[in-house]
Motif scaffolding. Structure first.
Motif, PDB file in Angstrom:
ATOM      1  N   VAL A 194       0.862  -1.180   0.000  1.00 39.94           N
ATOM      2  CA  VAL A 194       0.000   0.000   0.000  1.00 39.94           C
ATOM      3  C   VAL A 194       0.898   1.229   0.000  1.00 39.94           C
ATOM      4  O   VAL A 194       1.961   1.232   0.617  1.00 39.94           O
ATOM      5  N   LEU A 196      -6.156  -4.630   3.042  1.00 42.51           N
ATOM      6  CA  LEU A 196      -5.531  -3.403   2.541  1.00 42.51           C
ATOM      7  C   LEU A 196      -5.812  -2.234   3.483  1.00 42.51           C
ATOM      8  O   LEU A 196      -4.920  -1.433   3.766  1.00 42.51           O
ATOM      9  N   THR A 197      -7.033  -2.141   3.969  1.00 42.90           N
ATOM     10  CA  THR A 197      -7.395  -1.059   4.892  1.00 42.90           C
ATOM     11  C   THR A 197      -6.559  -1.119   6.163  1.00 42.90           C
ATOM     12  O   THR A 197      -6.044  -0.099   6.630  1.00 42.90           O
ATOM     13  N   VAL A 207      -3.071   0.080   5.392  1.00 41.80           N
ATOM     14  CA  VAL A 207      -3.004   1.546   5.293  1.00 41.80           C
ATOM     15  C   VAL A 207      -2.836   2.159   6.681  1.00 41.80           C
ATOM     16  O   VAL A 207      -1.967   3.009   6.900  1.00 41.80           O
ATOM     17  N   ILE A 214      -9.225   7.165   5.214  1.00 47.29           N
ATOM     18  CA  ILE A 214      -9.115   6.871   3.786  1.00 47.29           C
ATOM     19  C   ILE A 214     -10.157   7.683   3.032  1.00 47.29           C
ATOM     20  O   ILE A 214     -11.350   7.615   3.321  1.00 47.29           O
ATOM     21  N   GLU A 238      -9.948   7.916  -0.656  1.00 48.27           N
ATOM     22  CA  GLU A 238     -10.181   7.293  -1.946  1.00 48.27           C
ATOM     23  C   GLU A 238      -9.137   6.210  -2.200  1.00 48.27           C
ATOM     24  O   GLU A 238      -7.974   6.373  -1.851  1.00 48.27           O
ATOM     25  N   SER A 239      -9.575   5.124  -2.814  1.00 49.69           N
ATOM     26  CA  SER A 239      -8.651   4.115  -3.331  1.00 49.69           C
ATOM     27  C   SER A 239      -8.416   4.425  -4.803  1.00 49.69           C
ATOM     28  O   SER A 239      -9.368   4.589  -5.565  1.00 49.69           O
ATOM     29  N   ASN A 287      -0.995  -0.707  -4.069  1.00 47.57           N
ATOM     30  CA  ASN A 287      -2.369  -0.229  -3.986  1.00 47.57           C
ATOM     31  C   ASN A 287      -2.333   1.160  -3.367  1.00 47.57           C
ATOM     32  O   ASN A 287      -1.930   1.308  -2.213  1.00 47.57           O
ATOM     33  N   PHE A 295      -3.718   4.798  -1.979  1.00 49.80           N
ATOM     34  CA  PHE A 295      -4.850   5.375  -1.257  1.00 49.80           C
ATOM     35  C   PHE A 295      -4.584   6.843  -0.965  1.00 49.80           C
ATOM     36  O   PHE A 295      -3.507   7.196  -0.476  1.00 49.80           O
TER      37      PHE A 295
END
Length: 153
Positions: A25, A62-63, A66, A80, A82-83, A107, A109
């Motif tokens: 990420v 993924l969250t 982050v 967060i 936006e992805s 990925n 963010f």
């Protein structure tokens, strides 16, 4: 590097870096009309101003990654916004002796920090807010900023 017990070191890490892309990420941290970047102290992109980021651990969403990366590399939590999806990065350098390249499936963010003050980790010689125009930054950072342009205005 991280002190998380899930971090892989030594020959196992060397084998992974030499043979597979790393899922990671990367954070585009909005702050004071610009973005927060760190000056990298290790390869790849050593000496470059780059977005905070890190590998995703097995069984880590993924969250969650982050939020962990924000705490580890910036000393804060984030929201967060936006992805931006996945970006492929090919580096001609690696921090692993004997491994000349590194491949990431990153990925990206866009995030907002919960603080005005940041704490740099040992992967960065310092943190700085960059404001537009973003002319002299690493090409991969410029790709992120272009993709995030609607979220940065």
């Amino acid at each position: 590097m991280t002190t998380d017990e899930r971090w892989i070191e030594g020959e196992a890490w060397e084998t992974i870096v030499a043979n597979v892309p790393l899922v990671s990420v990367d954070l585009i941290v909005r702050h004071d009309g610009g973005v927060v970047l760190g000056k990298r102290t290790n390869e790849p992109a050593k000496g470059e101003w780059f977005v905070p980021g890190g590998v995703v651990f097995k069984n880590e969403s993924l969250t969650d990654a982050v939020h962990r990366v924000a705490r580890d590399e910036l000393g804060c939590d984030v929201t967060i916004v936006e992805s931006l999806g996945a970006f492929e990065h090919f580096f001609d350098t690696s921090e692993v002796d004997g491994v000349e390249t590194k491949h990431y499936l990153a990925n990206a963010f866009v995030v907002d920090p919960d603080t005005e003050e940041f704490t740099s980790d040992d992967q960065h010689a310092g943190l700085r807010v960059f404001e537009p125009p973003f002319d002299e930054l690493h090409p991969y950072v410029l790709r992120y900023l272009d993709a995030a342009s609607d979220s940065l205005n």
